[in-house]
Design a protein around this motif. Structure first.
Motif, mmCIF file in Angstrom:
data_model
loop_
_atom_site.group_PDB
_atom_site.id
_atom_site.type_symbol
_atom_site.label_atom_id
_atom_site.label_comp_id
_atom_site.label_asym_id
_atom_site.label_seq_id
_atom_site.Cartn_x
_atom_site.Cartn_y
_atom_site.Cartn_z
ATOM 1 N N ASP A 1 0.824 -1.209 0.000
ATOM 2 C CA ASP A 1 0.000 0.000 0.000
ATOM 3 C C ASP A 1 0.858 1.260 0.000
ATOM 4 N N LEU A 2 1.961 1.230 0.721
ATOM 5 C CA LEU A 2 2.845 2.398 0.753
ATOM 6 C C LEU A 2 3.536 2.615 -0.589
ATOM 7 N N VAL B 1 10.258 4.270 1.836
ATOM 8 C CA VAL B 1 8.980 4.651 2.420
ATOM 9 C C VAL B 1 9.106 4.648 3.937
ATOM 10 N N GLU C 1 6.929 3.802 7.339
ATOM 11 C CA GLU C 1 5.748 3.158 7.889
ATOM 12 C C GLU C 1 5.060 4.088 8.891
#
Length: 247
Positions: A12-13, A158, A160
């Motif tokens: 998703d990221l 990315v 989290e």
């Protein structure tokens, strides 16, 4: 160290669904919003269908995927049908107006049998006149040659929600005819590897793809070589297809 649930969250990221900024999403999203019923094959975490519902889609939406961890994230939205299955298990007679297969998921169909069975099942799940929209990378572009830790453009970083930063890159582990085997490495910024994900992808040429579509009973309504709806030509990196189940 890095679970299947973590991998689904990372997806998703890395792949936010955003039709305002991503041309591939901008291609599919109007098709989804205009259809009264949609089956998304290889839906993953369901980001496309979840956004469609958020943007006001009131019809039937269903997502199908064999990845349980991805569907666990998708099922946080309960007004969409989530089905744990592969494309060849799509429900016959379901009468969907549109089926989609985004994110180059079609390339996970590695054999002629898998392609035939999946296309046949998708056709059976559509109503007469229903459409199937999907894409596959054009083999002439040899996209896999850029999938390497040595290529800075293939690196993603990315953060989290917990604040932990992750790095992700690909490497090609083998090329055997139409099949390209790759690994995706998830690591911390200091290089500590958390997990290595493996995947095989099939690169079908347009003529072979069209033969499969015809054999499964589809007619090709539109074919594009890029997300701006340009033709398939010698520079195309994509084979984007809208196929129709005859009325």
């Amino acid at each position: 160290m890095f679970s299947d649930a973590d991998a689904a969250a990372l997806y998703d990221l890395l792949n936010p669904w955003d039709p305002e900024s991503r041309p591939e999403d901008a291609f599919y999203f109007p098709l989804v919003m205009a259809a009264r019923s949609v089956l998304d094959l290889g839906c993953g975490t369901g980001t496309m269908l979840r956004l469609a519902r958020e943007r006001g889609h009131t019809g039937r939406l269903a997502g199908l995927d064999p990845d349980r961890a991805a569907l666990d994230r998708a099922r946080r939205r309960t007004d969409i049908d989530w089905i744990e299955a592969t494309a060849d298990r799509a429900q016959p007679g379901a009468g969907f107006e549109l089926a989609t297969m985004t994110g180059h998921a079609f390339q996970n169909l590695l054999t002629d049998r898998a392609v035939h069975d999946s296309l046949t099942a998708v056709r059976a799940a559509l109503r007469p006149g229903g459409r199937f929209a999907f894409e596959t990378r054009h083999p002439q572009a040899r996209a896999w040659e850029g999938w390497s830790r040595a290529n800075p453009d293939d690196h993603s970083e990315v953060t989290e929600p917990s604040g932990r930063t992750l790095r992700y890159w690909h490497d090609v582990s083998g090329v055997d005819g139409e099949i390209v085997s790759i690994t995706g490495t998830v690591a911390l910024p200091d290089g500590t590897v958390l997990r290595v994900l493996t995947e095989d992808l099939r690169f079908l040429a347009p003529d072979a793809l069209d033969a499969h579509l015809t054999a499964a009973g589809f007619e090709i309504e539109a074919r594009y070589g890029d997300w701006a709806r340009g033709p398939v030509d010698a520079a195309s990196r994509e084979i984007i297809t809208v196929a129709r189940r005859p009325a």
